[in-house]
Design a protein around this motif. Structure first.
Motif, PDB file in Angstrom:
ATOM      1  N   ILE A   8       0.746   4.030  -3.005  1.00  9.77           N
ATOM      2  CA  ILE A   8       0.475   5.447  -2.771  1.00  9.77           C
ATOM      3  C   ILE A   8       1.612   6.303  -3.332  1.00  9.77           C
TER       4      ILE A   8
ATOM      5  N   ALA B 162      -5.700   4.187   0.118  1.00  8.92           N
ATOM      6  CA  ALA B 162      -5.465   3.093  -0.828  1.00  8.92           C
ATOM      7  C   ALA B 162      -6.204   1.860  -0.331  1.00  8.92           C
TER       8      ALA B 162
ATOM      9  N   ILE C 296      -5.631  -2.313  -6.656  1.00 11.46           N
ATOM     10  CA  ILE C 296      -5.403  -1.305  -5.615  1.00 11.46           C
ATOM     11  C   ILE C 296      -5.924   0.023  -6.138  1.00 11.46           C
TER      12      ILE C 296
ATOM     13  N   CYS D 162      -6.401   4.034  -5.411  1.00 12.70           N
ATOM     14  CA  CYS D 162      -5.827   5.122  -4.613  1.00 12.70           C
ATOM     15  C   CYS D 162      -6.571   6.410  -4.923  1.00 12.70           C
TER      16      CYS D 162
ATOM     17  N   LEU E  81       0.827  -1.208   0.000  1.00 10.21           N
ATOM     18  CA  LEU E  81       0.000   0.000   0.000  1.00 10.21           C
ATOM     19  C   LEU E  81       0.861   1.257   0.000  1.00 10.21           C
TER      20      LEU E  81
END
Length: 108
Positions: free
Chosen positions: A15, A76, A55, A57, A11
């Motif tokens: 990011i 995220a 994922i 974000c 994560l």
């Protein structure tokens, strides 16, 4: 299942890539180095090994601190793209401190 420390690092990296790739163009964040100021991860469900995940974000906040540095907050979320509802398995909310140049200096 994937170890929580690996999910945290994934994560954090996602990011960082989001800020690098989309920060300036989509959110007006000036270019520079972004350092992780803090991050909280919520492990909502186990993440099985040997599968692919999505994922997402998104920028959720920005402010200038007492030293004049921009701090941006990004959310995220790890999701299973095969799940119709795209249930969030793990979510991380991180604050990054945007720095100009190299904050740790250069060796000569």
């Amino acid at each position: 299942r994937v170890h929580g420390g690996c999910l945290f690092a994934t994560l954090d990296d996602a990011i960082t890539m989001f800020l690098y790739a989309r920060g300036a163009t989509d959110h007006g964040i000036p270019p520079g180095v972004g350092l992780t100021g803090g991050m909280v991860v919520n492990y909502k469900a186990g993440v099985p090994l040997d599968d692919e995940y999505l994922i997402d974000c998104g920028l959720v906040g920005r402010k200038t601190d007492d030293k004049g540095r921009l701090r941006v907050t990004v959310l995220a979320e790890i999701r299973n793209p095969e799940d119709r509802t795209r249930t969030v398995l793990t979510a991380g909310k991180a604050t990054f401190v945007m720095m100009e140049g190299m904050p740790w200096g250069r060796s000569q």
